[in-house]
Design an enzyme around this catalytic site. Sequence first.
Site, PDB file in Angstrom:
ATOM      1  N   ILE A  15       0.777  -1.067  -0.079  1.00 54.65           N
ATOM      2  CA  ILE A  15      -0.183   0.008   0.059  1.00 54.65           C
ATOM      3  C   ILE A  15       0.935   1.355  -0.027  1.00 54.65           C
ATOM      4  CG2 ILE A  15      -1.742   1.397   1.508  1.00 54.65           C
ATOM      5  CD1 ILE A  15      -2.524  -1.534   2.492  1.00 54.65           C
ATOM      6  N   LYS A  41      17.026  -2.488  -0.833  1.00 50.80           N
ATOM      7  CA  LYS A  41      16.376  -3.632  -1.278  1.00 50.80           C
ATOM      8  C   LYS A  41      15.014  -3.290  -1.989  1.00 50.80           C
ATOM      9  CE  LYS A  41      18.474  -6.538   2.088  1.00 50.80           C
ATOM     10  NZ  LYS A  41      18.083  -7.508   3.356  1.00 50.80           N
ATOM     11  N   TYR A 158      -2.375  -7.584  16.891  1.00 46.59           N
ATOM     12  CA  TYR A 158      -2.462  -6.911  15.795  1.00 46.59           C
ATOM     13  C   TYR A 158      -3.671  -5.984  15.763  1.00 46.59           C
ATOM     14  CZ  TYR A 158      -3.421  -5.130  11.105  1.00 46.59           C
ATOM     15  OH  TYR A 158      -3.552  -4.400   9.833  1.00 46.59           O
ATOM     16  N   LYS A 162      -3.827  -1.839  16.802  1.00 49.49           N
ATOM     17  CA  LYS A 162      -4.646  -0.929  15.596  1.00 49.49           C
ATOM     18  C   LYS A 162      -5.606   0.016  16.597  1.00 49.49           C
ATOM     19  CE  LYS A 162      -2.434  -1.337  11.773  1.00 49.49           C
ATOM     20  NZ  LYS A 162      -1.893  -0.368  11.196  1.00 49.49           N
ATOM     21  N   VAL A 191      -6.507  -6.175   1.687  1.00 48.27           N
ATOM     22  CA  VAL A 191      -5.507  -5.951   0.559  1.00 48.27           C
ATOM     23  C   VAL A 191      -4.635  -7.296   0.191  1.00 48.27           C
ATOM     24  CG1 VAL A 191      -4.005  -4.358  -0.586  1.00 48.27           C
ATOM     25  CG2 VAL A 191      -5.764  -3.805   1.075  1.00 48.27           C
ATOM     26  N   THR A 193      -1.593  -7.634  -0.573  1.00 49.57           N
ATOM     27  CA  THR A 193      -0.350  -7.731  -0.347  1.00 49.57           C
ATOM     28  C   THR A 193       0.480  -8.608   0.216  1.00 49.57           C
ATOM     29  OG1 THR A 193      -0.549  -6.782   1.806  1.00 49.57           O
ATOM     30  CG2 THR A 193      -0.632  -5.117   0.277  1.00 49.57           C
TER      31      THR A 193
END
Length: 253
Positions: A15, A41, A158, A162, A191, A193
């Site tokens: 993102i 990288k 997690y 948040k 998403v 990702t």
Amino acid sequence: MTGQTYFVTGTNRGIGFEITKYYSNLSKDNKIIATARDPSKADKLKELAAKNGNVEIITLETTSDKSIGLIDSELAKIGVDGIDVYVANAAISDSYINVIDCPKEVWLDHYTVNSLAPILVLQKLYKHLLKKETRKLVFISSGAGSLTRFVPTPVSAYGQSKAALNFSVLELSHELKQEGFKVVAVSPGVVSTDMGNHGHSEIVKNSPHLEDLLKSVSITPEESGTQVAQVIDNLKEEDNGKFLNYDHTEYPY
């Protein structure tokens, strides 16, 4: 179009990269300060910077006090005179464990990266944001941090990290309102990702009944990054303090 200066964390992929790409392509007059833990990288990011010429890549390890302490000197090197928009995107998500089983170090890692680092970086950027009138603070959050729309699947550290970030967004929206800041949390959606795909597989292991739902709402990093950027572009004074979804609707805290 008058260009703006954006400071975006965690831009080497996913993102953060897509938000950087959106603003870089939107106007050659924009300047995007794109941070990465190891720019050597960040091949796609370096390619974008070489192609468009308006992306400045700086090293930032958001969990390191020393690295955060170098932000001023990094900005001075690239001649930045004020920041319009701060996008706190860098995050980790690897706590698909029941609360009762989640080790202390996992909690601390998620709090350090997801809850505290965005604020510690803001403390360094604050004086630079005051040099501009735009004053937008955007914290990339997650539906996992919503207490109202709680989904009963293990995300422990997690989700809690948040939710803690969301609290800071609310508090900052009151603290900085008189100075003209617009402070929001934004959910980027489900998403695909690298981090999102890992989360998807872990959630499905624990909650197989959620697989079809996750597939049905999943979007690509480019879709998410583009729509999040458009949310940022359209922020109004009345949005201050809100938790917004990538599709421009309001997300419940």
